[in-house]
Design an enzyme around this catalytic site. Structure first.
Site, PDB file in Angstrom:
ATOM      1  N   TRP A 188      55.143  21.821   1.691  1.00 14.50           N
ATOM      2  CA  TRP A 188      54.398  20.658   1.190  1.00 14.50           C
ATOM      3  C   TRP A 188      52.887  20.834   1.313  1.00 14.50           C
ATOM      4  O   TRP A 188      52.125  20.059   0.753  1.00 14.50           O
ATOM      5  CB  TRP A 188      54.834  19.390   1.939  1.00 14.50           C
ATOM      6  CG  TRP A 188      56.262  18.994   1.739  1.00 14.50           C
ATOM      7  CD1 TRP A 188      57.234  19.700   1.065  1.00 14.50           C
ATOM      8  CD2 TRP A 188      56.888  17.803   2.190  1.00 14.50           C
ATOM      9  NE1 TRP A 188      58.420  19.009   1.101  1.00 14.50           N
ATOM     10  CE2 TRP A 188      58.238  17.841   1.784  1.00 14.50           C
ATOM     11  CE3 TRP A 188      56.443  16.697   2.927  1.00 14.50           C
ATOM     12  CZ2 TRP A 188      59.142  16.816   2.070  1.00 14.50           C
ATOM     13  CZ3 TRP A 188      57.338  15.674   3.228  1.00 14.50           C
ATOM     14  CH2 TRP A 188      58.676  15.740   2.786  1.00 14.50           C
ATOM     15  N   HIS A 234      50.491  32.086   6.525  1.00 17.89           N
ATOM     16  CA  HIS A 234      50.369  31.747   5.103  1.00 17.89           C
ATOM     17  C   HIS A 234      48.974  32.155   4.633  1.00 17.89           C
ATOM     18  O   HIS A 234      48.001  32.021   5.374  1.00 17.89           O
ATOM     19  CB  HIS A 234      50.597  30.243   4.901  1.00 17.89           C
ATOM     20  CG  HIS A 234      50.729  29.879   3.455  1.00 17.89           C
ATOM     21  ND1 HIS A 234      49.643  29.789   2.622  1.00 17.89           N
ATOM     22  CD2 HIS A 234      51.816  29.619   2.697  1.00 17.89           C
ATOM     23  CE1 HIS A 234      50.063  29.485   1.403  1.00 17.89           C
ATOM     24  NE2 HIS A 234      51.383  29.371   1.417  1.00 17.89           N
ATOM     25  N   GLY A 284      49.753  28.938  -6.737  1.00 15.32           N
ATOM     26  CA  GLY A 284      49.070  27.806  -7.351  1.00 15.32           C
ATOM     27  C   GLY A 284      48.381  28.140  -8.664  1.00 15.32           C
ATOM     28  O   GLY A 284      47.566  27.353  -9.157  1.00 15.32           O
ATOM     29  N   SER A 339      54.010  30.310  -7.512  1.00 22.10           N
ATOM     30  CA  SER A 339      54.303  29.720  -8.827  1.00 22.10           C
ATOM     31  C   SER A 339      55.786  29.760  -9.188  1.00 22.10           C
ATOM     32  O   SER A 339      56.149  29.993 -10.357  1.00 22.10           O
ATOM     33  CB  SER A 339      53.446  30.385  -9.917  1.00 22.10           C
ATOM     34  OG  SER A 339      52.077  30.128  -9.673  1.00 22.10           O
ATOM     35  N   GLY A 384      55.646  25.900  -3.559  1.00 17.70           N
ATOM     36  CA  GLY A 384      54.561  24.959  -3.294  1.00 17.70           C
ATOM     37  C   GLY A 384      54.604  23.797  -4.276  1.00 17.70           C
ATOM     38  O   GLY A 384      55.363  22.835  -4.112  1.00 17.70           O
ATOM     39  N   GLY A 385      53.829  23.918  -5.345  1.00 18.32           N
ATOM     40  CA  GLY A 385      53.678  22.824  -6.310  1.00 18.32           C
ATOM     41  C   GLY A 385      54.987  22.200  -6.782  1.00 18.32           C
ATOM     42  O   GLY A 385      55.100  20.971  -6.863  1.00 18.32           O
TER      43      GLY A 385
HETATM   44  O1  LIG Z   1      51.973  28.987  -1.338  1.00 16.81           O
HETATM   45  C1  LIG Z   1      53.067  28.739  -1.818  1.00 16.81           C
HETATM   46  C2  LIG Z   1      54.199  28.367  -0.965  1.00 16.81           C
HETATM   47  O2  LIG Z   1      53.912  28.578   0.372  1.00 16.81           O
HETATM   48  C3  LIG Z   1      53.298  28.801  -3.269  1.00 16.81           C
HETATM   49  O3  LIG Z   1      52.614  27.778  -3.871  1.00 16.81           O
HETATM   50  P1  LIG Z   1      52.875  27.468  -5.430  1.00 16.81           P
HETATM   51  O4  LIG Z   1      54.379  27.399  -5.601  1.00 16.81           O
HETATM   52  O5  LIG Z   1      52.192  26.182  -5.677  1.00 16.81           O
HETATM   53  O6  LIG Z   1      52.303  28.625  -6.180  1.00 16.81           O
END
Ligand SMILES: O=C(CO)COP(=O)(O)O
Length: 260
Positions: A10, A96, A174, A214, A235-236
């Site tokens: 998150w 991370h 991202g 992504s 992530g997103g």
């Molecule tokens: O950093 C991430 C998960 O830890 C990946 O982020 P996104 O899925 O937004 O690219």
């Protein structure tokens, strides 16, 4: 076969109130999850509420985004392994790239954090990944190898068995520009070889290696069609319950059939 693991990271999103609403909606969408594990890493402030809302579904695992390596003391603003464990966390992200980039987490720190997590019964997910510049200059392998070896100094065989690795190319995070599954597979194979060399030879086949960067409901099946990819760090696409539920449903159905 390794149980696949989809983790929603998150990042700095959702209040405790929003977390509870999210989990309730997600549970409506995913009344049963079988065959894979689904992890959540809410911000520290929403861990308690998320744990209560998840309510003992064995497929759902609670994790944190970071920890400090000391148990307690004068470290204003930090959170320790025992504190996370006490809240019901089972795993914790370490290293991370956003921590490395914005908060100065260096390899020596990730190593201390991995060791602290293991000491306190938390499974570390050690995140590794190269920047675009490093990839373009053909340093990907060297960077990943350095991050792995430095991050895992002093981790014995038993410790390695509790570790998960997440390969997250920084340029894919991202950006909407995911690595191709073939690019990820090449790095995952190298990661498995290095961990085998570190002393986990017997257990290295059990090591889970996740891909992150992504990942979406649209591309997750492609990643999981390769047996080298044991899941995803999302992530997103994990922030909306409908999108995340779709992604998890696709992951449940995905079977690895391809080789790169
Ligand atoms: O950093 C991430 C998960 O830890 C990946 O982020 P996104 O899925 O937004 O690219």
């Amino acid at each position: 076969m390794r149980t696949r693991f989809i983790v929603g990271n998150w990042k700095m999103n959702k209040t405790a109130t929003e977390a509870v609403a999210f989990v309730h909606r997600l549970k409506q969408e995913l009344p049963s999850v079988e065959g894979i594990q689904v992890g959540f890493t809410p911000p520290f402030t929403a861990l308690h509420a998320t744990r209560d809302a998840l309510a003992s579904n064995p497929a759902f695992l609670l994790g944190a985004q970071n920890l400090h390596w000391e148990e307690k003391g004068a470290f204003t603003g930090e959170v320790s392994g025992p504190m996370l464990k006490d809240l019901g966390c089972e795993f914790v992200l370490v290293g991370h790239s956003e921590r490395r980039q914005h908060f100065g987490d260096q390899d020596t720190w990730t190593n201390r954090k991995v060791l602290a997590a293991l000491r306190h019964g938390l499974r570390p997910i050690l995140c590794v990944g190269e920047t675009l510049q490093e990839r373009d200059s053909e340093h990907t392998d060297a960077v990943i190898e350095r991050q792995l070896r430095a991050g895992l100094v002093g981790v014995d065989d038993q410790g390695l068995a509790a570790v998960t690795i997440a390969y997250e190319p920084v340029w894919a995070i991202g950006t909407g520009r995911a690595a191709t599954p073939q690019q990820a597979v090449l790095v995952h194979r190298m990661i498995r070889r290095i961990i085998g060399e570190l002393g986990g030879a017997d257990r290295v086949q059990q090591l889970r290696i996740l891909y992150g960067g992504s990942v979406t409901p649209q591309n997750i099946a492609d990643f999981l069609s390769f047996e080298e990819i044991d899941g995803a760090l999302v992530g997103g696409a994990c922030l909306d319950p409908l999108s995340f539920a779709t992604l998890v449903r696709v992951a449940i159905r995905a079977t690895p059939t391809r080789t790169a």
